[in-house]
Write an enzyme that holds these catalytic residues in place. Sequence first.
Site, short mmCIF file in Angstrom:
data_model
loop_
_atom_site.label_atom_id
_atom_site.label_comp_id
_atom_site.label_asym_id
_atom_site.label_seq_id
_atom_site.Cartn_x
_atom_site.Cartn_y
_atom_site.Cartn_z
N ASN A 114 40.82 70.93 61.69
CA ASN A 114 39.84 70.48 60.69
C ASN A 114 38.76 71.53 60.46
O ASN A 114 37.57 71.23 60.49
CB ASN A 114 39.22 69.15 61.12
CG ASN A 114 38.60 68.41 59.97
OD1 ASN A 114 39.04 68.54 58.83
ND2 ASN A 114 37.57 67.65 60.24
N ARG A 119 35.46 80.39 59.44
CA ARG A 119 34.65 79.82 60.52
C ARG A 119 35.38 79.84 61.86
O ARG A 119 34.77 79.95 62.92
CB ARG A 119 34.19 78.40 60.18
CG ARG A 119 32.96 78.00 60.99
CD ARG A 119 32.32 76.72 60.46
NE ARG A 119 32.98 75.54 60.93
CZ ARG A 119 32.63 74.86 62.02
NH1 ARG A 119 31.59 75.26 62.73
NH2 ARG A 119 33.28 73.79 62.38
N ARG A 164 34.91 70.12 69.16
CA ARG A 164 36.02 70.80 69.83
C ARG A 164 35.66 71.29 71.22
O ARG A 164 36.56 71.63 72.01
CB ARG A 164 36.51 71.95 68.97
CG ARG A 164 36.87 71.52 67.54
CD ARG A 164 37.09 72.70 66.62
NE ARG A 164 37.22 72.31 65.22
CZ ARG A 164 36.20 72.10 64.41
NH1 ARG A 164 34.96 72.24 64.85
NH2 ARG A 164 36.41 71.74 63.16
N LYS A 206 50.55 69.70 65.47
CA LYS A 206 50.35 70.93 64.70
C LYS A 206 49.91 72.08 65.59
O LYS A 206 50.45 73.19 65.50
CB LYS A 206 49.36 70.67 63.57
CG LYS A 206 49.31 71.76 62.53
CD LYS A 206 48.43 72.88 62.96
CE LYS A 206 48.48 74.03 61.98
NZ LYS A 206 47.53 75.09 62.41
N PRO A 223 55.08 74.67 61.95
CA PRO A 223 53.77 73.99 61.94
C PRO A 223 53.42 73.44 60.56
O PRO A 223 53.55 74.15 59.56
CB PRO A 223 52.80 75.12 62.35
CG PRO A 223 53.64 76.09 63.10
CD PRO A 223 54.98 76.05 62.44
N ASP A 225 50.52 72.20 58.50
CA ASP A 225 49.10 72.03 58.21
C ASP A 225 48.93 71.61 56.75
O ASP A 225 49.91 71.40 56.04
CB ASP A 225 48.35 73.34 58.48
CG ASP A 225 48.70 74.40 57.46
OD1 ASP A 225 49.80 74.34 56.90
OD2 ASP A 225 47.88 75.28 57.20
#
Length: 270
Positions: A114, A119, A164, A206, A223, A225
């Site tokens: 997310n 970033r 996280r 993922k 994967p 996403d």
Amino acid sequence: MLIFKNIIPFSLEQTFDCGQCFRWDVQEDGSYIGFVGKHIAKINYINGDIVIDSNCEDELFWKSYLDIDRDYLQIINDLSADDIMKNAISYGEGIRLLKQDPWETVVSFIISQNNNIPRIKKIIGLLCENFGDKVTFNGETYYSFPTPEQIYNKDLSVIRAGFRDKYILSAASMVVEGIIDFNLVYNMDYDTALEYLKQIKGVGNKVADCVILFAFQKFESFPKDVWIKRTMSQLYNVAEEEIEIFAKQKFKGNCGFAQQYLFYSARQDI
DNA sequence: AGCCAGGACAAGT
DNA sequence: ACTTGTCATGGC
């Protein structure tokens, strides 16, 4: 100075900026500087030759990391039987799937959840600056990726990773305490590896798929996403729930490569 | 200003 | 077993 001669196809930009890794930075001359574990390197690509200036002169290490010995022309040729994929590949035929360190890959893709790529890079940079080792290279200062021990029970609020933090700390403690041993995963089949990695808090399908692909080179991984879900829907008219089966059937043992070509091409218009 | 980002988890159906 | 709200933060 190490040189791998006549490596084609290959592209520094496509390989280091395609989203599989977050620790390589482009320089003014087009070369890239980055870390792999404790090894830092400046890598250039000139007339088909890969030139490596590093504090690690182990040729086999870099050959393995850069996936030098794999026949990408063959992979591209196989995948190009599908016209849609052939077009996707044309955007990033110089991509190589790096063989990355499992710990760094786990933490990096926990951070990725997310989140957006700029970033993600920023947070990982802060993680390294605050908890990694200071390394001097060609007169400049860099910071290595911290080991599990280096962040064990630390306050991670400085890295601005938000929710996280707890996942990263959990992963660190599981490795430090020996609950997770990445060395075991190399010999696991895909399904076993998936379940093993998902024991780590913050690692779901993922993230586990990314680790399985980018660290353990199990290329049946695909994967899924948000970008892949979008592009699979647009290009192949495949719904989210059908991606798994569709990819395996269409791309077979090359799922991981196909996924990267799709991901890279899908992100070209942003 | 508001939507979105290489998702995962837990609580609720 | 599926669906939904929530989680920090900041890029664009």
